[in-house]
Design a protein around this motif. Structure first.
Motif, mmCIF file in Angstrom:
data_model
loop_
_atom_site.group_PDB
_atom_site.id
_atom_site.type_symbol
_atom_site.label_atom_id
_atom_site.label_comp_id
_atom_site.label_asym_id
_atom_site.label_seq_id
_atom_site.Cartn_x
_atom_site.Cartn_y
_atom_site.Cartn_z
ATOM 1 N N ILE A 176 -60.308 -44.452 -12.088
ATOM 2 C CA ILE A 176 -60.125 -44.628 -13.452
ATOM 3 C C ILE A 176 -58.997 -45.213 -14.006
ATOM 4 O O ILE A 176 -59.318 -45.812 -15.070
ATOM 5 C CB ILE A 176 -60.423 -43.362 -14.106
ATOM 6 C CG1 ILE A 176 -60.638 -43.289 -15.505
ATOM 7 C CG2 ILE A 176 -59.141 -42.519 -13.887
ATOM 8 C CD1 ILE A 176 -62.253 -43.308 -15.712
ATOM 9 N N PHE A 177 -57.789 -45.129 -13.471
ATOM 10 C CA PHE A 177 -56.922 -46.209 -13.744
ATOM 11 C C PHE A 177 -56.746 -47.484 -13.543
ATOM 12 O O PHE A 177 -55.596 -48.231 -13.448
ATOM 13 C CB PHE A 177 -55.389 -45.305 -13.600
ATOM 14 C CG PHE A 177 -55.520 -44.039 -14.538
ATOM 15 C CD1 PHE A 177 -55.218 -44.235 -15.948
ATOM 16 C CD2 PHE A 177 -55.385 -42.962 -14.021
ATOM 17 C CE1 PHE A 177 -55.174 -42.867 -16.801
ATOM 18 C CE2 PHE A 177 -55.385 -41.723 -14.802
ATOM 19 C CZ PHE A 177 -55.363 -41.594 -16.079
ATOM 20 N N GLN A 178 -57.724 -47.843 -12.290
ATOM 21 C CA GLN A 178 -57.440 -49.381 -11.938
ATOM 22 C C GLN A 178 -57.784 -50.337 -12.860
ATOM 23 O O GLN A 178 -58.588 -49.857 -13.733
ATOM 24 C CB GLN A 178 -58.478 -49.252 -10.713
ATOM 25 C CG GLN A 178 -57.950 -48.766 -9.452
ATOM 26 C CD GLN A 178 -58.830 -48.829 -8.254
ATOM 27 O OE1 GLN A 178 -59.971 -49.666 -8.384
ATOM 28 N NE2 GLN A 178 -58.629 -48.353 -7.310
ATOM 29 N N LYS A 179 -57.386 -51.579 -12.507
ATOM 30 C CA LYS A 179 -57.433 -52.711 -13.535
ATOM 31 C C LYS A 179 -58.884 -53.036 -13.326
ATOM 32 O O LYS A 179 -59.576 -53.124 -12.333
ATOM 33 C CB LYS A 179 -56.534 -53.861 -13.104
ATOM 34 C CG LYS A 179 -56.364 -54.838 -14.085
ATOM 35 C CD LYS A 179 -55.665 -56.092 -13.428
ATOM 36 C CE LYS A 179 -54.164 -55.752 -13.421
ATOM 37 N NZ LYS A 179 -53.311 -57.131 -12.815
ATOM 38 N N ILE A 187 -62.189 -62.264 -11.732
ATOM 39 C CA ILE A 187 -62.435 -60.921 -12.374
ATOM 40 C C ILE A 187 -62.515 -61.602 -14.085
ATOM 41 O O ILE A 187 -63.318 -61.256 -14.716
ATOM 42 C CB ILE A 187 -61.602 -59.914 -12.267
ATOM 43 C CG1 ILE A 187 -62.133 -59.419 -10.890
ATOM 44 C CG2 ILE A 187 -62.414 -58.995 -13.434
ATOM 45 C CD1 ILE A 187 -61.235 -58.194 -10.384
ATOM 46 N N VAL A 188 -61.272 -62.193 -14.314
ATOM 47 C CA VAL A 188 -61.182 -62.609 -15.553
ATOM 48 C C VAL A 188 -62.025 -63.587 -15.901
ATOM 49 O O VAL A 188 -62.850 -63.713 -17.160
ATOM 50 C CB VAL A 188 -59.636 -63.056 -15.868
ATOM 51 C CG1 VAL A 188 -59.399 -63.786 -17.237
ATOM 52 C CG2 VAL A 188 -58.666 -61.859 -15.664
ATOM 53 N N ASN A 223 -50.930 -63.379 -3.358
ATOM 54 C CA ASN A 223 -52.006 -64.831 -3.533
ATOM 55 C C ASN A 223 -53.102 -64.143 -3.181
ATOM 56 O O ASN A 223 -54.302 -64.714 -4.365
ATOM 57 C CB ASN A 223 -51.845 -65.521 -2.118
ATOM 58 C CG ASN A 223 -52.312 -66.779 -2.316
ATOM 59 O OD1 ASN A 223 -52.363 -67.463 -3.164
ATOM 60 N ND2 ASN A 223 -53.032 -67.210 -1.206
ATOM 61 N N ARG A 224 -53.803 -63.346 -2.703
ATOM 62 C CA ARG A 224 -55.177 -62.587 -2.780
ATOM 63 C C ARG A 224 -55.370 -61.883 -4.195
ATOM 64 O O ARG A 224 -56.276 -62.267 -4.732
ATOM 65 C CB ARG A 224 -55.178 -61.673 -1.636
ATOM 66 C CG ARG A 224 -56.494 -61.156 -1.062
ATOM 67 C CD ARG A 224 -56.598 -59.929 -0.399
ATOM 68 N NE ARG A 224 -56.012 -58.602 -0.963
ATOM 69 C CZ ARG A 224 -56.703 -57.797 -1.986
ATOM 70 N NH1 ARG A 224 -57.721 -58.273 -2.228
ATOM 71 N NH2 ARG A 224 -55.965 -56.941 -2.174
ATOM 72 N N MET A 225 -54.396 -61.216 -4.543
ATOM 73 C CA MET A 225 -54.566 -60.518 -5.989
ATOM 74 C C MET A 225 -54.606 -61.559 -7.062
ATOM 75 O O MET A 225 -55.652 -61.138 -8.033
ATOM 76 C CB MET A 225 -53.685 -59.577 -6.160
ATOM 77 C CG MET A 225 -53.522 -58.330 -5.411
ATOM 78 S SD MET A 225 -52.277 -56.986 -5.714
ATOM 79 C CE MET A 225 -52.527 -56.408 -7.259
ATOM 80 N N LYS A 226 -53.890 -62.650 -6.902
ATOM 81 C CA LYS A 226 -53.747 -63.560 -8.021
ATOM 82 C C LYS A 226 -55.407 -64.192 -8.143
ATOM 83 O O LYS A 226 -55.989 -64.402 -9.215
ATOM 84 C CB LYS A 226 -52.980 -64.602 -7.617
ATOM 85 C CG LYS A 226 -52.783 -65.331 -8.995
ATOM 86 C CD LYS A 226 -51.771 -66.479 -8.636
ATOM 87 C CE LYS A 226 -52.180 -67.742 -8.039
ATOM 88 N NZ LYS A 226 -51.112 -68.642 -7.512
#
Lengths: 314, 122
Positions: free
Chosen positions: A259-262, A95-96, A86-89
């Motif tokens: 570096i590989f993080q969204k 961000i988007v 839920n938090r990530m959503k």
């Protein structure tokens, strides 16, 4: 220190998850702790009254406590997963929306300026600069949407991930030729050096192409105008190693872990005028992880980067 | 002619809003990162600062905090111009002395100019 205290601040953690207290994993864990303590005391008192052997009483209390602890762990763990999702959503939507708003504002303001009374171009070049802003920001939005769709499709296994055997060297040549205009415009040369009698890799052809497009695209984008990009393909035991070396802006030491993080973009990349969604390397890792591959890099700020990946041959 | 310091890393925004304000009769000084922005704020005597939040080298809120702590710059009105819209950022910006907080996507060039005029008392 602050983070350690934060772990124990149930109310702050629950607020962060943005769920009601009764659904908050940390709060549930505390409640279950009390339930276990009370149950243990009740079983101890009952056992002492009805069971003569103290060892059996101790065993029963221990068994009850263990069972409740396992149940508590399963319940709170599943709630924690839900709360984290839920938090990530929420974070993802924030961000988007920010990433989409930036090019949208650029588009709107450039159009408003072109249509305003204040706009009196002194020459054709000035006129074209604003049309360039519109064109560039349209592509920015398109790129972001494409990347987001790729991630969603990858996560839902909706992209063609059927493994076939193909030549990584031939595919690399194909991607380089697609970028030819871009490479020439950037004053770059690309050298491809595949090992002799290189085995075919066993991977998804379209997904490997996305990986190559991202890595070759990055090497071109972040080269400091002119120079050489060197690509080497080596054969290792049961795998092929791809490496791409550029003499671009490199990756600052403090940014390497992320570096590989969204959505992550290096500080020095943000400073350049190159636009990026911060999703390319996240996609590369996601694809390679799903194809039994591996990706890593070496880099020196201001000197350049080398990205490596491997794909299995069987 | 009133002087506006515009701290914004998006070149396209610098070009459109910056040029629009120049045509409206303001002197606009541009800074593409937080560090340069802060330096220009301390040396250039701007009448107003337009400040983005996500900036290279120094975050906009850190710039705002330092401006607020410096006696020479604490009275310069600061308009936050960003696309971030979460409550935490707005609260912090107001706490650090921002005059107003505008979400770029919600305003047109004319509307931003009107807000600037109002803050400058034009």
């Amino acid at each position: 220190m602050d983070n350690k205290f934060f772990q124990f601040n149930i109310f702050a953690r629950c607020k962060e998850y943005n769920v009601p207290l009764r659904q908050c994993p940390q709060f549930l864990f505390v409640v279950m702790g009390f339930v276990i303590m009370i149950s243990s005391i009740v079983f101890y008192l009952m056992g002492e009254r009805y069971i003569s052997d103290p060892r059996i009483v101790a065993f029963v209390v221990l068994a009850v406590a263990m069972t409740l602890l396992i149940i508590a762990f399963i319940i709170t763990h599943s709630f924690e997963d839900l709360a984290e999702a839920n938090r990530m959503k929420t974070e993802f939507v924030n961000i988007v929306s920010h990433q989409l708003r930036a090019p949208l504002t650029n588009l709107r303001w450039a159009t408003q300026f072109l249509l305003s009374e204040e706009f009196k171009p002194s020459n054709e070049k000035e006129n074209l600069e604003y049309f360039d802003i519109i064109k560039e920001n349209g592509s920015r939005m398109e790129g972001l949407i494409d990347d987001l769709l790729t991630i969603t499709r990858l996560k839902e296994d909706r992209l063609d991930n059927k493994r076939t055997k193909f030549s990584l060297s031939e595919l690399t040549k194909e991607v380089i030729s697609e970028y030819k205009t871009f490479i020439n415009a950037s004053n770059l040369t690309v050298e491809l050096k595949p090992a002799k009698d290189l085995k075919n890799v066993s991977a998804s052809y379209p997904l490997t192409k996305i990986v190559l497009e991202n890595l070759i695209g990055n090497a071109i984008n972040y080269s400091k105008g002119g120079g050489k990009i060197f690509i080497e393909l080596k054969e290792l035991t049961k795998k092929v190693e791809f490496q791409i070396k550029d003499n671009g802006i490199g990756i600052p030491m403090e940014d390497r872990k992320r570096i590989f993080q969204k959505f992550f973009r290096c500080r020095n990349a943000v400073k350049t005028e190159v636009y990026g969604t911060g999703l390319g390397l996240f996609i590369v890792k996601l694809i390679l992880d799903g194809m039994a591959g591996k990706v890593w890099f070496d880099s020196k700020e201001d000197k350049g980067s080398t990205f490596y990946f491997t794909l299995p041959t069987n | 002619m009133k002087k506006i310091l515009f701290i914004e890393d998006e070149v396209a925004i610098q070009k459109t809003l910056g040029e629009f304000l120049r045509k409206k009769g303001y002197e606009v000084q541009s800074a593409l990162d937080g560090e340069v922005g802060l330096r220009l704020a301390k040396t250039g005597n701007p009448d107003l600062i337009l400040l983005d939040l996500i900036l290279p080298k120094k975050h906009g809120l850190d710039v705002l905090k330092e401006l607020h702590l410096d006696n020479n710059t604490k009275n310069i009105p600061v308009i936050i111009l960003t696309n971030l819209e979460n409550v935490g950022e707005v609260e912090k910006a107001i706490e650090f002395g921002a005059t107003t907080y505008l979400v770029k996507a919600n305003y047109s060039l004319e509307e931003v100019t009107e807000k600037i005029k109002k803050v400058l008392g034009d």
